[in-house]
Scaffold this motif. Structure first.
Motif, mmCIF file in Angstrom:
data_model
loop_
_atom_site.group_PDB
_atom_site.id
_atom_site.type_symbol
_atom_site.label_atom_id
_atom_site.label_comp_id
_atom_site.label_asym_id
_atom_site.label_seq_id
_atom_site.Cartn_x
_atom_site.Cartn_y
_atom_site.Cartn_z
ATOM 1 N N LEU A 1 0.824 -1.211 0.000
ATOM 2 C CA LEU A 1 0.000 0.000 0.000
ATOM 3 C C LEU A 1 0.857 1.260 0.000
ATOM 4 C CD1 LEU A 1 -2.390 -1.930 0.499
ATOM 5 C CD2 LEU A 1 -3.260 -0.273 2.158
ATOM 6 N N TRP A 2 1.949 1.248 0.740
ATOM 7 C CA TRP A 2 2.824 2.426 0.762
ATOM 8 C C TRP A 2 3.449 2.662 -0.612
ATOM 9 C CZ3 TRP A 2 3.555 6.493 3.753
ATOM 10 C CH2 TRP A 2 4.693 7.284 3.549
ATOM 11 N N GLN A 3 3.784 1.559 -1.276
ATOM 12 C CA GLN A 3 4.401 1.660 -2.599
ATOM 13 C C GLN A 3 3.394 2.123 -3.652
ATOM 14 O OE1 GLN A 3 6.056 -2.103 -3.979
ATOM 15 N NE2 GLN A 3 5.502 -1.586 -6.076
ATOM 16 N N TYR B 1 -6.689 -1.672 6.296
ATOM 17 C CA TYR B 1 -6.366 -0.934 5.065
ATOM 18 C C TYR B 1 -6.789 0.526 5.184
ATOM 19 C CZ TYR B 1 -5.931 -5.703 3.256
ATOM 20 O OH TYR B 1 -5.580 -7.010 3.072
ATOM 21 N N ALA B 2 -7.948 0.762 5.798
ATOM 22 C CA ALA B 2 -8.414 2.137 5.964
ATOM 23 C C ALA B 2 -7.472 2.933 6.856
ATOM 24 C CB ALA B 2 -9.827 2.155 6.541
ATOM 25 N N SER B 3 -6.950 2.295 7.906
ATOM 26 C CA SER B 3 -6.031 3.002 8.804
ATOM 27 C C SER B 3 -4.721 3.333 8.104
ATOM 28 C CB SER B 3 -5.766 2.181 10.070
ATOM 29 O OG SER B 3 -4.991 1.028 9.800
ATOM 30 N N GLU C 1 -9.330 5.098 -0.220
ATOM 31 C CA GLU C 1 -10.551 4.590 0.397
ATOM 32 C C GLU C 1 -10.642 3.095 0.152
ATOM 33 O OE1 GLU C 1 -14.005 6.265 -1.473
ATOM 34 O OE2 GLU C 1 -13.140 6.107 -3.477
ATOM 35 N N VAL C 2 -11.488 2.433 0.940
ATOM 36 C CA VAL C 2 -11.618 0.979 0.897
ATOM 37 C C VAL C 2 -13.068 0.617 0.613
ATOM 38 C CG1 VAL C 2 -11.176 -1.180 2.129
ATOM 39 C CG2 VAL C 2 -9.795 0.852 2.650
ATOM 40 N N LEU C 3 -13.262 -0.317 -0.299
ATOM 41 C CA LEU C 3 -14.595 -0.827 -0.620
ATOM 42 C C LEU C 3 -14.649 -2.302 -0.269
ATOM 43 C CD1 LEU C 3 -17.407 -0.567 -1.903
ATOM 44 C CD2 LEU C 3 -16.329 -1.014 -4.132
ATOM 45 N N ALA D 1 -19.430 1.957 13.176
ATOM 46 C CA ALA D 1 -19.159 2.772 14.362
ATOM 47 C C ALA D 1 -17.674 3.072 14.541
ATOM 48 C CB ALA D 1 -19.692 2.064 15.613
ATOM 49 N N HIS D 2 -16.842 2.444 13.743
ATOM 50 C CA HIS D 2 -15.399 2.582 13.912
ATOM 51 C C HIS D 2 -14.918 3.916 13.351
ATOM 52 C CE1 HIS D 2 -11.114 1.597 13.815
ATOM 53 N NE2 HIS D 2 -11.410 0.582 14.616
ATOM 54 N N PRO D 3 -13.922 4.558 13.995
ATOM 55 C CA PRO D 3 -13.431 5.843 13.477
ATOM 56 C C PRO D 3 -12.830 5.767 12.075
ATOM 57 C CG PRO D 3 -12.078 5.061 15.318
ATOM 58 C CD PRO D 3 -13.300 4.212 15.292
ATOM 59 N N MET D 4 -12.412 4.578 11.640
ATOM 60 C CA MET D 4 -11.853 4.450 10.296
ATOM 61 C C MET D 4 -12.927 4.274 9.233
ATOM 62 S SD MET D 4 -8.598 4.868 10.273
ATOM 63 C CE MET D 4 -8.885 6.120 11.523
ATOM 64 N N PHE D 5 -14.203 4.187 9.649
ATOM 65 C CA PHE D 5 -15.266 3.973 8.670
ATOM 66 C C PHE D 5 -15.367 5.121 7.675
ATOM 67 C CE2 PHE D 5 -19.791 4.057 7.321
ATOM 68 C CZ PHE D 5 -19.785 2.857 6.611
ATOM 69 N N ARG D 6 -14.844 6.284 8.025
ATOM 70 C CA ARG D 6 -14.915 7.411 7.094
ATOM 71 C C ARG D 6 -14.182 7.135 5.793
ATOM 72 N NH1 ARG D 6 -12.070 9.378 11.503
ATOM 73 N NH2 ARG D 6 -9.809 9.596 11.269
ATOM 74 N N ARG D 7 -13.326 6.117 5.784
ATOM 75 C CA ARG D 7 -12.619 5.747 4.546
ATOM 76 C C ARG D 7 -13.129 4.420 3.970
ATOM 77 N NH1 ARG D 7 -8.198 8.774 3.050
ATOM 78 N NH2 ARG D 7 -7.441 10.252 4.617
#
Length: 245
Positions: free
Chosen positions: A69-71, A91-93, A102-104, A120-126
């Motif tokens: 992912l970084w690459q 992956y979202a984090s 973003e993640v689907l 409800a998770h804070p990473m759900f925004r992505r």
């Protein structure tokens, strides 16, 4: 006058040599496979969480995914198979840390308690969720629309039968951007003793690795990233890290 070698370049050369030696070490590869098989009765992959959600993956594979992912820095990560949502959160984090992407997530059955926890998770925004079969043409078309014009990375980790994984590959691999990856998890099923999952429709001869072999024979635009597999040594995706040329 002599100049010192660039230390960063020297380090990269050393790592490359390490990976070459790992690729050639058949004894270590055999022992790594033996170790993995010995963890299965203990349900090893079920013992880890990422930011509170069960991830159901081997940590070594998740380190490999972080490097990828970084690459690649994808705009969109498409994952089939959600379960408890831990890998979606993971992956979202990483996207959050990178500041991009973003993640689907797609699953035929997103259970209510898992959906509630993911949403409800804070990473759900992505994260976005699609419920339905990953091979349903209507779902595939929705993913294609979301992927249009984006750098895309695909992760396949749902139904592990040959037929299903091959259909997923044919549907989603074309969305993968050159230089990015389609990662097919649980190819290791082909390397495990036959009959290990009597309650499941997949087995030796009918699994993600057999699907990958058929797919690669017809799609030379993809190649197995053997270096990634070698460097982590322990993986549930042997031959499953597919890079698009």
């Amino acid at each position: 006058m002599t100049t010192d070698k660039d230390p960063a370049a020297a380090f990269e050369q050393e790592v490359a040599q390490n990976i070459r030696s790992l690729r050639e070490d058949r004894e270590l590869k055999a022992r790594s496979g033996e170790w993995l098989r010995s963890t299965l009765p203990h349900r090893y992959s079920y013992n880890f969480r990422w930011m509170g959600r069960p991830i159901i993956q081997y940590p070594q594979d998740m380190i490999a995914m972080q490097e990828i992912l970084w690459q690649v820095r994808p705009d969109l990560i498409v994952e089939t198979g959600i379960a408890h949502g831990g890998s979606l959160i993971y992956y979202a984090s990483l996207c959050e840390l990178i500041g991009h992407g973003e993640v689907l997530g797609i699953d035929i059955d997103i259970r209510a308690h898992n959906r509630a926890a993911i949403e409800a998770h804070p990473m759900f925004r992505r994260i976005a969720l699609l419920q339905g079969s990953s091979t349903d043409p209507r779902i595939v078309e929705q993913v294609r629309e979301r992927a249009r014009g984006k750098t895309v990375l695909v992760v396949l980790d749902s139904n592990h039968t040959h037929e299903h994984v091959l259909a997923e590959l044919e549907a989603y691999a074309p969305l993968v951007t050159p230089g990015s990856y389609c990662v097919v998890f649980d190819t290791v099923i082909e390397d495990l003793p036959a009959g290990l999952y009597p309650e499941r429709p997949w087995d030796v001869g009918n699994n993600p690795k057999t699907a990958v072999a058929e797919f690669l024979a017809a799609h030379p635009e993809f190649e197995v990233d053997a270096d990634t597999e070698a460097k982590i040594s322990i993986t549930v995706a042997p031959g499953g890290y597919l890079r698009r040329r």
